[in-house]
Design a protein around this motif. Structure first.
Motif, PDB file in Angstrom:
ATOM      1  N   GLY A 140       0.804  -1.215   0.000  1.00  0.00           N
ATOM      2  CA  GLY A 140       0.000   0.000   0.000  1.00  0.00           C
ATOM      3  C   GLY A 140       0.835   1.263   0.000  1.00  0.00           C
ATOM      4  O   GLY A 140       0.299   2.369   0.083  1.00  0.00           O
ATOM      5  N   GLN A 141       2.163   1.123  -0.102  1.00  0.00           N
ATOM      6  CA  GLN A 141       3.068   2.266  -0.061  1.00  0.00           C
ATOM      7  C   GLN A 141       4.067   2.224  -1.211  1.00  0.00           C
ATOM      8  O   GLN A 141       4.384   1.154  -1.750  1.00  0.00           O
ATOM      9  CB  GLN A 141       3.840   2.290   1.257  1.00  0.00           C
ATOM     10  N   LEU A 142       4.572   3.401  -1.558  1.00  0.00           N
ATOM     11  CA  LEU A 142       5.695   3.496  -2.482  1.00  0.00           C
ATOM     12  C   LEU A 142       6.949   3.116  -1.713  1.00  0.00           C
ATOM     13  O   LEU A 142       7.194   3.629  -0.618  1.00  0.00           O
ATOM     14  CB  LEU A 142       5.830   4.921  -3.019  1.00  0.00           C
ATOM     15  N   SER A 143       7.740   2.211  -2.266  1.00  0.00           N
ATOM     16  CA  SER A 143       8.934   1.757  -1.561  1.00  0.00           C
ATOM     17  C   SER A 143      10.031   2.803  -1.613  1.00  0.00           C
ATOM     18  O   SER A 143      10.054   3.680  -2.492  1.00  0.00           O
ATOM     19  CB  SER A 143       9.445   0.456  -2.175  1.00  0.00           C
ATOM     20  N   ASP A 144      10.967   2.720  -0.669  1.00  0.00           N
ATOM     21  CA  ASP A 144      12.096   3.661  -0.643  1.00  0.00           C
ATOM     22  C   ASP A 144      12.905   3.587  -1.930  1.00  0.00           C
ATOM     23  O   ASP A 144      13.306   4.615  -2.492  1.00  0.00           O
ATOM     24  CB  ASP A 144      12.999   3.357   0.555  1.00  0.00           C
ATOM     25  N   ALA A 145      13.128   2.354  -2.407  1.00  0.00           N
ATOM     26  CA  ALA A 145      13.931   2.190  -3.632  1.00  0.00           C
ATOM     27  C   ALA A 145      13.224   2.807  -4.829  1.00  0.00           C
ATOM     28  O   ALA A 145      13.848   3.464  -5.665  1.00  0.00           O
ATOM     29  CB  ALA A 145      14.205   0.703  -3.878  1.00  0.00           C
ATOM     30  N   ALA A 146      11.909   2.592  -4.925  1.00  0.00           N
ATOM     31  CA  ALA A 146      11.153   3.151  -6.049  1.00  0.00           C
ATOM     32  C   ALA A 146      11.146   4.675  -6.004  1.00  0.00           C
ATOM     33  O   ALA A 146      11.263   5.344  -7.040  1.00  0.00           O
ATOM     34  CB  ALA A 146       9.721   2.612  -6.025  1.00  0.00           C
TER      35      ALA A 146
END
Length: 339
Positions: free
Chosen positions: A69-75
Protein backbone atom coordinates in the motif's frame (compact mmCIF):
# COMPACT_ATOMS: atom_id res chain seq x y z
CA UNK A 1 10.50 3.44 -24.15
CA UNK A 2 8.17 5.27 -26.33
CA UNK A 3 6.24 0.87 -26.08
CA UNK A 4 9.86 24.17 -11.81
CA UNK A 5 12.26 26.10 -11.92
CA UNK A 6 11.29 28.93 -14.26
CA UNK A 7 7.93 27.13 -14.29
CA UNK A 8 4.83 27.70 -12.12
CA UNK A 9 5.02 25.65 -8.94
CA UNK A 10 1.31 24.94 -8.96
CA UNK A 11 -1.10 23.41 -11.49
CA UNK A 12 -1.35 25.83 -14.36
CA UNK A 13 -4.13 27.19 -16.55
CA UNK A 14 -5.04 24.93 -19.44
CA UNK A 15 -5.13 27.66 -22.07
CA UNK A 16 -3.66 31.12 -22.73
CA UNK A 17 -5.56 33.99 -21.11
CA UNK A 18 -5.05 36.36 -24.03
CA UNK A 19 -3.57 36.46 -27.48
CA UNK A 20 -1.54 33.66 -29.06
CA UNK A 21 1.58 32.05 -27.73
CA UNK A 22 4.85 33.05 -29.31
CA UNK A 23 6.47 30.34 -31.40
CA UNK A 24 9.63 30.89 -29.34
CA UNK A 25 7.95 29.85 -26.09
CA UNK A 26 8.54 26.35 -24.80
CA UNK A 27 5.95 24.25 -22.98
CA UNK A 28 6.45 21.04 -21.05
CA UNK A 29 4.36 18.04 -20.02
CA UNK A 30 5.54 15.43 -17.54
CA UNK A 31 3.67 12.17 -17.01
CA UNK A 32 4.71 10.14 -13.96
CA UNK A 33 3.03 6.78 -14.15
CA UNK A 34 3.28 3.60 -12.14
CA UNK A 35 6.04 2.32 -14.41
CA UNK A 36 7.46 5.25 -16.41
CA UNK A 37 8.53 8.86 -16.00
CA UNK A 38 8.15 10.68 -19.31
CA UNK A 39 8.78 14.33 -20.22
CA UNK A 40 8.02 16.21 -23.42
CA UNK A 41 9.12 19.80 -24.16
CA UNK A 42 7.70 21.49 -27.26
CA UNK A 43 7.03 24.78 -29.01
CA UNK A 44 3.86 25.78 -30.88
CA UNK A 45 4.05 24.99 -34.57
CA UNK A 46 1.05 25.89 -36.72
CA UNK A 47 -1.94 23.98 -35.38
CA UNK A 48 0.27 21.62 -33.41
CA UNK A 49 3.71 21.65 -31.82
CA UNK A 50 7.31 20.75 -32.52
CA UNK A 51 9.19 18.65 -29.96
CA UNK A 52 12.26 20.39 -28.52
CA UNK A 53 13.35 17.77 -25.99
CA UNK A 54 12.10 14.54 -24.47
CA UNK A 55 12.97 12.10 -21.72
CA UNK A 56 11.69 8.65 -20.75
CA UNK A 57 12.85 6.29 -18.03
CA UNK A 58 11.36 3.17 -16.49
CA UNK A 59 11.22 3.93 -12.74
CA UNK A 60 8.71 1.33 -11.49
CA UNK A 61 7.31 3.73 -8.93
CA UNK A 62 4.47 1.33 -8.13
CA UNK A 63 6.68 -1.71 -7.57
CA UNK A 64 5.43 -3.55 -4.47
CA UNK A 65 2.53 -1.15 -3.99
CA UNK A 66 -0.11 -3.87 -4.21
CA UNK A 67 1.43 -5.75 -1.29
CA UNK A 68 2.29 -2.86 1.03
CA UNK A 69 0.00 0.00 0.00
CA UNK A 70 3.07 2.27 -0.06
CA UNK A 71 5.70 3.50 -2.48
CA UNK A 72 8.93 1.76 -1.56
CA UNK A 73 12.10 3.66 -0.64
CA UNK A 74 13.93 2.19 -3.63
CA UNK A 75 11.15 3.15 -6.05
CA UNK A 76 11.05 6.68 -4.65
CA UNK A 77 14.83 7.08 -5.05
CA UNK A 78 14.68 5.88 -8.67
CA UNK A 79 11.86 8.29 -9.41
CA UNK A 80 13.46 11.30 -7.70
CA UNK A 81 16.59 10.66 -9.76
CA UNK A 82 14.52 10.71 -12.96
CA UNK A 83 12.70 13.87 -11.87
CA UNK A 84 16.06 15.60 -11.30
CA UNK A 85 16.92 14.92 -14.93
CA UNK A 86 13.55 16.39 -15.95
CA UNK A 87 14.14 19.43 -13.77
CA UNK A 88 17.50 20.08 -15.43
CA UNK A 89 15.89 19.88 -18.86
CA UNK A 90 13.16 22.33 -17.85
CA UNK A 91 15.82 24.83 -16.77
CA UNK A 92 17.97 24.42 -19.86
CA UNK A 93 15.05 24.78 -22.24
CA UNK A 94 13.67 27.91 -20.50
CA UNK A 95 10.18 26.42 -20.29
CA UNK A 96 7.47 29.08 -20.04
CA UNK A 97 4.58 26.90 -18.87
CA UNK A 98 4.46 23.32 -17.68
CA UNK A 99 2.21 20.76 -16.10
CA UNK A 100 3.42 17.63 -14.35
CA UNK A 101 0.94 14.90 -13.49
CA UNK A 102 1.05 11.68 -11.49
CA UNK A 103 -1.40 8.84 -11.90
CA UNK A 104 -2.40 5.52 -10.34
CA UNK A 105 0.57 4.79 -8.07
CA UNK A 106 0.31 8.18 -6.37
CA UNK A 107 -3.49 7.94 -6.24
CA UNK A 108 -3.29 4.66 -4.33
CA UNK A 109 -0.19 4.95 -2.14
CA UNK A 110 -0.69 5.95 1.50
CA UNK A 111 2.61 7.85 1.33
CA UNK A 112 1.79 9.43 -2.04
CA UNK A 113 1.38 12.91 -0.57
CA UNK A 114 4.72 12.67 1.25
CA UNK A 115 6.40 11.62 -1.99
CA UNK A 116 4.80 14.55 -3.87
CA UNK A 117 6.10 16.97 -1.20
CA UNK A 118 9.61 15.50 -1.36
CA UNK A 119 9.64 15.69 -5.17
CA UNK A 120 8.74 19.38 -5.03
CA UNK A 121 11.37 20.13 -2.36
CA UNK A 122 14.20 18.27 -4.08
CA UNK A 123 13.47 18.87 -7.76
CA UNK A 124 11.17 21.90 -7.90
CA UNK A 125 8.58 19.87 -9.81
CA UNK A 126 5.02 20.02 -8.52
CA UNK A 127 3.21 16.80 -9.37
CA UNK A 128 -0.54 17.13 -9.79
CA UNK A 129 -2.23 13.82 -8.93
CA UNK A 130 -5.00 13.58 -11.51
CA UNK A 131 -8.15 11.48 -11.48
CA UNK A 132 -8.57 8.42 -13.67
CA UNK A 133 -11.15 10.32 -15.71
CA UNK A 134 -8.78 13.18 -16.47
CA UNK A 135 -6.06 10.68 -17.28
CA UNK A 136 -8.36 9.06 -19.83
CA UNK A 137 -9.40 12.36 -21.38
CA UNK A 138 -5.82 13.60 -21.69
CA UNK A 139 -4.80 10.38 -23.42
CA UNK A 140 -7.62 10.78 -25.95
CA UNK A 141 -6.76 14.43 -26.58
CA UNK A 142 -3.16 13.44 -27.21
CA UNK A 143 -3.71 10.59 -29.66
CA UNK A 144 -7.15 10.84 -31.30
CA UNK A 145 -5.68 12.12 -34.58
CA UNK A 146 -4.48 8.56 -35.25
CA UNK A 147 -7.93 6.94 -35.12
CA UNK A 148 -8.84 5.42 -38.46
CA UNK A 149 -11.63 7.20 -40.38
CA UNK A 150 -15.15 5.94 -39.75
CA UNK A 151 -18.64 6.80 -38.53
CA UNK A 152 -19.12 4.35 -35.67
CA UNK A 153 -17.86 5.02 -32.14
CA UNK A 154 -14.19 4.27 -31.57
CA UNK A 155 -12.51 2.82 -28.48
CA UNK A 156 -9.26 4.33 -27.23
CA UNK A 157 -7.33 2.60 -24.47
CA UNK A 158 -4.25 3.27 -22.36
CA UNK A 159 -2.62 0.30 -20.59
CA UNK A 160 -0.59 1.83 -17.80
CA UNK A 161 1.50 0.42 -15.00
CA UNK A 162 -1.21 0.53 -12.33
CA UNK A 163 -4.45 0.97 -14.24
CA UNK A 164 -6.04 0.73 -17.67
CA UNK A 165 -8.29 3.43 -19.10
CA UNK A 166 -10.90 2.73 -21.75
CA UNK A 167 -12.66 5.60 -23.55
CA UNK A 168 -15.54 5.29 -26.03
CA UNK A 169 -15.60 8.33 -28.31
CA UNK A 170 -17.60 9.90 -31.11
CA UNK A 171 -15.23 11.19 -33.79
CA UNK A 172 -17.81 13.09 -35.87
CA UNK A 173 -16.81 16.38 -34.19
CA UNK A 174 -13.46 18.19 -34.71
CA UNK A 175 -12.48 17.37 -31.13
CA UNK A 176 -13.83 13.91 -30.20
CA UNK A 177 -16.74 13.68 -27.78
CA UNK A 178 -16.34 11.24 -24.90
CA UNK A 179 -19.39 8.97 -24.80
CA UNK A 180 -18.30 6.74 -21.93
CA UNK A 181 -15.14 5.82 -20.07
CA UNK A 182 -13.88 3.27 -17.58
CA UNK A 183 -10.78 2.82 -15.43
CA UNK A 184 -9.77 -0.63 -14.26
CA UNK A 185 -7.24 -1.05 -11.41
CA UNK A 186 -5.00 -3.32 -13.46
CA UNK A 187 -1.90 -2.28 -15.34
CA UNK A 188 1.25 -4.17 -16.23
CA UNK A 189 2.82 -3.75 -12.78
CA UNK A 190 -0.26 -4.30 -10.60
CA UNK A 191 -1.49 -7.30 -12.62
CA UNK A 192 1.94 -8.93 -12.73
CA UNK A 193 2.35 -8.62 -8.97
CA UNK A 194 -1.17 -9.87 -8.32
CA UNK A 195 -1.46 -12.78 -10.73
CA UNK A 196 1.76 -13.25 -12.71
CA UNK A 197 4.41 -15.92 -12.48
CA UNK A 198 4.00 -19.66 -12.97
CA UNK A 199 6.58 -22.41 -13.27
CA UNK A 200 7.09 -24.09 -16.63
CA UNK A 201 4.94 -23.63 -19.71
CA UNK A 202 1.84 -25.07 -18.04
CA UNK A 203 2.23 -22.68 -15.12
CA UNK A 204 2.69 -19.72 -17.43
CA UNK A 205 -0.44 -20.67 -19.39
CA UNK A 206 -2.40 -20.95 -16.15
CA UNK A 207 -1.15 -17.56 -14.97
CA UNK A 208 -2.07 -15.97 -18.30
CA UNK A 209 -5.59 -17.42 -18.14
CA UNK A 210 -5.90 -16.13 -14.58
CA UNK A 211 -4.81 -12.62 -15.61
CA UNK A 212 -7.27 -12.59 -18.50
CA UNK A 213 -10.12 -13.59 -16.20
CA UNK A 214 -9.26 -10.91 -13.62
CA UNK A 215 -9.13 -8.21 -16.28
CA UNK A 216 -12.38 -9.37 -17.90
CA UNK A 217 -14.13 -9.14 -14.53
CA UNK A 218 -12.84 -5.58 -14.05
CA UNK A 219 -14.14 -4.59 -17.52
CA UNK A 220 -17.55 -6.26 -17.12
CA UNK A 221 -19.54 -3.17 -16.15
CA UNK A 222 -18.10 -1.13 -19.01
CA UNK A 223 -18.61 -4.00 -21.44
CA UNK A 224 -22.31 -4.12 -20.55
CA UNK A 225 -22.67 -0.45 -21.55
CA UNK A 226 -20.98 -0.71 -24.94
CA UNK A 227 -23.17 -0.43 -28.06
CA UNK A 228 -24.08 -3.79 -29.57
CA UNK A 229 -24.59 -2.73 -33.18
CA UNK A 230 -21.27 -1.39 -34.43
CA UNK A 231 -20.66 -2.05 -38.09
CA UNK A 232 -16.91 -1.38 -38.04
CA UNK A 233 -15.33 -1.14 -34.60
CA UNK A 234 -12.21 1.05 -34.49
CA UNK A 235 -9.56 0.51 -31.85
CA UNK A 236 -6.57 2.68 -30.90
CA UNK A 237 -4.09 1.88 -28.15
CA UNK A 238 -1.57 4.18 -26.50
CA UNK A 239 0.86 2.55 -24.11
CA UNK A 240 4.19 0.81 -23.79
CA UNK A 241 2.42 -2.50 -24.32
CA UNK A 242 1.08 -1.72 -27.78
CA UNK A 243 4.22 0.09 -28.95
CA UNK A 244 6.33 -2.84 -27.78
CA UNK A 245 4.12 -5.40 -29.52
CA UNK A 246 4.07 -3.21 -32.61
CA UNK A 247 7.86 -3.33 -32.62
CA UNK A 248 7.78 -7.13 -32.30
CA UNK A 249 5.28 -7.29 -35.18
CA UNK A 250 7.63 -5.26 -37.39
CA UNK A 251 10.67 -7.28 -36.30
CA UNK A 252 12.59 -4.16 -35.30
CA UNK A 253 16.12 -4.55 -33.95
CA UNK A 254 15.61 -1.40 -31.85
CA UNK A 255 12.67 0.83 -31.08
CA UNK A 256 11.81 3.38 -33.78
CA UNK A 257 8.99 5.79 -32.96
CA UNK A 258 8.77 7.02 -36.55
CA UNK A 259 7.51 3.63 -37.78
CA UNK A 260 5.51 2.59 -34.71
CA UNK A 261 3.48 5.75 -34.05
CA UNK A 262 0.49 5.52 -36.38
CA UNK A 263 1.05 1.86 -37.24
CA UNK A 264 -2.09 -0.21 -37.89
CA UNK A 265 -1.79 -3.94 -37.24
CA UNK A 266 -4.23 -6.82 -37.82
CA UNK A 267 -5.82 -7.74 -34.49
CA UNK A 268 -5.19 -11.42 -35.22
CA UNK A 269 -1.46 -10.76 -35.47
CA UNK A 270 -1.45 -8.99 -32.10
CA UNK A 271 -3.30 -11.91 -30.55
CA UNK A 272 -0.72 -14.36 -31.88
CA UNK A 273 2.18 -12.28 -30.58
CA UNK A 274 0.44 -12.00 -27.19
CA UNK A 275 -0.14 -15.75 -26.99
CA UNK A 276 3.42 -16.55 -28.03
CA UNK A 277 4.94 -14.18 -25.45
CA UNK A 278 2.69 -15.48 -22.67
CA UNK A 279 4.03 -19.01 -23.15
CA UNK A 280 7.73 -18.07 -23.30
CA UNK A 281 10.10 -18.20 -20.36
CA UNK A 282 11.13 -14.78 -19.08
CA UNK A 283 14.76 -15.25 -20.18
CA UNK A 284 13.57 -15.94 -23.74
CA UNK A 285 11.35 -12.86 -23.74
CA UNK A 286 14.30 -10.81 -22.51
CA UNK A 287 16.30 -11.78 -25.60
CA UNK A 288 13.76 -10.22 -27.95
CA UNK A 289 14.68 -6.77 -29.32
CA UNK A 290 12.47 -3.96 -27.97
CA UNK A 291 11.52 -6.07 -24.92
CA UNK A 292 14.78 -6.78 -23.13
CA UNK A 293 15.24 -7.31 -19.41
CA UNK A 294 13.39 -4.12 -18.40
CA UNK A 295 10.09 -5.26 -19.90
CA UNK A 296 10.37 -9.05 -19.99
CA UNK A 297 8.51 -9.59 -16.71
CA UNK A 298 5.72 -7.06 -17.38
CA UNK A 299 4.90 -7.53 -21.05
CA UNK A 300 2.77 -10.65 -20.45
CA UNK A 301 0.34 -8.76 -18.22
CA UNK A 302 0.09 -6.14 -20.95
CA UNK A 303 -0.72 -8.89 -23.45
CA UNK A 304 -3.47 -10.23 -21.16
CA UNK A 305 -5.03 -6.78 -20.87
CA UNK A 306 -4.76 -6.16 -24.61
CA UNK A 307 -6.38 -9.45 -25.57
CA UNK A 308 -9.23 -8.82 -23.15
CA UNK A 309 -9.80 -5.38 -24.69
CA UNK A 310 -9.93 -6.95 -28.15
CA UNK A 311 -12.52 -9.42 -26.83
CA UNK A 312 -14.90 -6.68 -25.74
CA UNK A 313 -14.34 -4.47 -28.82
CA UNK A 314 -13.65 -6.91 -31.69
CA UNK A 315 -12.01 -4.63 -34.24
CA UNK A 316 -10.23 -6.26 -37.15
CA UNK A 317 -7.32 -3.83 -36.87
CA UNK A 318 -5.49 -2.16 -34.01
CA UNK A 319 -4.08 1.35 -34.30
CA UNK A 320 -0.92 2.08 -32.29
CA UNK A 321 -0.04 5.48 -30.86
CA UNK A 322 3.26 6.50 -29.30
CA UNK A 323 1.58 9.60 -27.92
CA UNK A 324 -1.00 10.22 -25.22
CA UNK A 325 -1.11 12.01 -21.86
CA UNK A 326 1.92 14.26 -22.45
CA UNK A 327 0.66 15.36 -25.85
CA UNK A 328 -2.81 15.91 -24.37
CA UNK A 329 -1.33 18.14 -21.67
CA UNK A 330 0.60 20.15 -24.26
CA UNK A 331 -2.52 20.69 -26.33
CA UNK A 332 -4.35 21.89 -23.24
CA UNK A 333 -1.52 24.27 -22.36
CA UNK A 334 -1.45 25.64 -25.87
CA UNK A 335 -5.19 26.16 -25.96
CA UNK A 336 -6.75 23.05 -27.47
CA UNK A 337 -10.28 22.23 -26.41
CA UNK A 338 -11.07 19.50 -23.93
CA UNK A 339 -12.54 16.34 -25.46
Amino acid sequence: MPYRQGVPARPVATRPSRGRWSDAQAFAALDLGTNNCRLLIARPNGGGFAVVDAFSRIVRLGEGLAATGQLSDAAIERTIAALRVCSDKLKRRNVTLARSVATEACRRATNGAAFIARALEETGIHLDVISAEEEARLAVLGCHALIEPGNDPALVFDIGGGSTELVLIDTSTPVPTVLDWHSAPWGVVSLTEHAGGGEGEAGRREAYTRMRRIVADSFADFASRLPRQVERPRLLGTSGTVTTLGSVYLGLSHYDRSVVDGLVVPAAAMRKISADLSHMAIEDRAKLPCIGHERADLVVAGCAILETIMDLWPAERLGIADRGIREGILRRLMGAQKP
